[in-house]
Design a protein around this motif. Structure first.
Motif, PDB file in Angstrom:
ATOM      1  N   PHE A  74       0.868  -1.177   0.000  1.00 16.11           N
ATOM      2  CA  PHE A  74       0.000   0.000   0.000  1.00 16.11           C
ATOM      3  C   PHE A  74       0.901   1.222   0.000  1.00 16.11           C
ATOM      4  O   PHE A  74       1.809   1.326   0.831  1.00 16.11           O
ATOM      5  N   ILE A  75       0.656   2.136  -0.913  1.00 13.41           N
ATOM      6  CA  ILE A  75       1.394   3.395  -0.959  1.00 13.41           C
ATOM      7  C   ILE A  75       0.359   4.507  -0.931  1.00 13.41           C
ATOM      8  O   ILE A  75      -0.543   4.546  -1.770  1.00 13.41           O
ATOM      9  N   GLY A  76       0.490   5.393   0.038  1.00 12.10           N
ATOM     10  CA  GLY A  76      -0.486   6.468   0.172  1.00 12.10           C
ATOM     11  C   GLY A  76      -1.892   5.944   0.413  1.00 12.10           C
ATOM     12  O   GLY A  76      -2.853   6.479  -0.131  1.00 12.10           O
ATOM     13  N   GLU A  77      -1.999   4.903   1.217  1.00 14.00           N
ATOM     14  CA  GLU A  77      -3.272   4.281   1.604  1.00 14.00           C
ATOM     15  C   GLU A  77      -3.976   3.576   0.452  1.00 14.00           C
ATOM     16  O   GLU A  77      -5.124   3.149   0.575  1.00 14.00           O
ATOM     17  N   VAL A  78      -3.307   3.416  -0.694  1.00 16.18           N
ATOM     18  CA  VAL A  78      -3.888   2.764  -1.866  1.00 16.18           C
ATOM     19  C   VAL A  78      -3.191   1.427  -2.067  1.00 16.18           C
ATOM     20  O   VAL A  78      -1.960   1.347  -2.064  1.00 16.18           O
ATOM     21  N   LEU A  79      -3.981   0.372  -2.278  1.00 16.13           N
ATOM     22  CA  LEU A  79      -3.410  -0.931  -2.577  1.00 16.13           C
ATOM     23  C   LEU A  79      -2.806  -0.887  -3.976  1.00 16.13           C
ATOM     24  O   LEU A  79      -3.509  -0.706  -4.967  1.00 16.13           O
ATOM     25  N   ILE A  80      -1.492  -1.004  -4.049  1.00 17.18           N
ATOM     26  CA  ILE A  80      -0.796  -1.012  -5.327  1.00 17.18           C
ATOM     27  C   ILE A  80      -0.772  -2.422  -5.896  1.00 17.18           C
ATOM     28  O   ILE A  80      -0.920  -2.618  -7.087  1.00 17.18           O
ATOM     29  N   GLY A  81      -0.579  -3.392  -5.034  1.00 16.98           N
ATOM     30  CA  GLY A  81      -0.574  -4.782  -5.470  1.00 16.98           C
ATOM     31  C   GLY A  81       0.577  -5.548  -4.869  1.00 16.98           C
ATOM     32  O   GLY A  81       1.127  -5.168  -3.834  1.00 16.98           O
ATOM     33  N   GLY A  82       0.945  -6.600  -5.567  1.00 15.26           N
ATOM     34  CA  GLY A  82       2.010  -7.468  -5.096  1.00 15.26           C
ATOM     35  C   GLY A  82       3.316  -7.213  -5.818  1.00 15.26           C
ATOM     36  O   GLY A  82       3.544  -6.144  -6.395  1.00 15.26           O
ATOM     37  N   ALA A  83       4.160  -8.225  -5.829  1.00 17.18           N
ATOM     38  CA  ALA A  83       5.495  -8.105  -6.403  1.00 17.18           C
ATOM     39  C   ALA A  83       5.451  -7.749  -7.887  1.00 17.18           C
ATOM     40  O   ALA A  83       6.216  -6.896  -8.345  1.00 17.18           O
ATOM     41  N   ASN A  84       4.561  -8.380  -8.649  1.00 22.41           N
ATOM     42  CA  ASN A  84       4.488  -8.104 -10.088  1.00 22.41           C
ATOM     43  C   ASN A  84       4.156  -6.642 -10.358  1.00 22.41           C
ATOM     44  O   ASN A  84       4.773  -6.007 -11.222  1.00 22.41           O
ATOM     45  N   GLU A  85       3.197  -6.103  -9.639  1.00 20.18           N
ATOM     46  CA  GLU A  85       2.788  -4.714  -9.852  1.00 20.18           C
ATOM     47  C   GLU A  85       3.893  -3.737  -9.451  1.00 20.18           C
ATOM     48  O   GLU A  85       4.154  -2.765 -10.161  1.00 20.18           O
ATOM     49  N   ILE A  86       4.554  -4.015  -8.335  1.00 16.37           N
ATOM     50  CA  ILE A  86       5.626  -3.127  -7.874  1.00 16.37           C
ATOM     51  C   ILE A  86       6.796  -3.160  -8.851  1.00 16.37           C
ATOM     52  O   ILE A  86       7.338  -2.111  -9.232  1.00 16.37           O
ATOM     53  N   MET A  87       7.182  -4.333  -9.286  1.00 13.59           N
ATOM     54  CA  MET A  87       8.298  -4.438 -10.233  1.00 13.59           C
ATOM     55  C   MET A  87       7.942  -3.783 -11.563  1.00 13.59           C
ATOM     56  O   MET A  87       8.783  -3.125 -12.182  1.00 13.59           O
ATOM     57  N   SER A  88       6.718  -3.935 -12.004  1.00 14.55           N
ATOM     58  CA  SER A  88       6.279  -3.306 -13.248  1.00 14.55           C
ATOM     59  C   SER A  88       6.356  -1.784 -13.149  1.00 14.55           C
ATOM     60  O   SER A  88       6.855  -1.109 -14.057  1.00 14.55           O
TER      61      SER A  88
END
Length: 102
Positions: A69-83
């Motif tokens: 979660f960044i800024g209270e928003v669910l960004i996702g897991g490893a795939n989303e962060i790496m992307s």
């Protein structure tokens, strides 16, 4: 979802992980290397870890960890962060959440 939301509201970057999750370690290291100080909840050590994992799955996290979660928003897991990192967008998210400063 109340427990997850209450924990996420406390910090600009929150990572839910497990101590045995190698991808969780990678994501924590990546975000920390940008100068952020994420709050990390290790579900296998947290007293309410099973409830947190259930709530994360309810939010669509499959697998349940790592969940970022960044800024209270669910960004996702490893795939989303790496992307996001490969697209050059992760730093901007961290800046917008006041997790890092330049």
């Amino acid at each position: 979802m109340a427990l997850v939301k209450s924990l996420v509201n406390e910090r600009p970057v929150v990572i839910f992980s497990k101590t045995t999750c190698c991808m969780g370690h990678t994501i924590k290291t990546l975000i920390s290397n940008f100068g952020a100080n994420p709050t990390v909840y290790e579900l296998d050590e947290h007293p309410e870890g099973k409830q947190l994992e259930k709530e994360l799955r309810g939010l669509g996290c499959k697998p349940s960890v790592p969940a970022v979660f960044i800024g209270e928003v669910l960004i996702g897991g490893a795939n989303e962060i790496m992307s996001l990192h490969l697209k050059g967008q992760l730093v901007q998210l961290l800046l917008n959440a006041n997790a890092i400063w330049l």
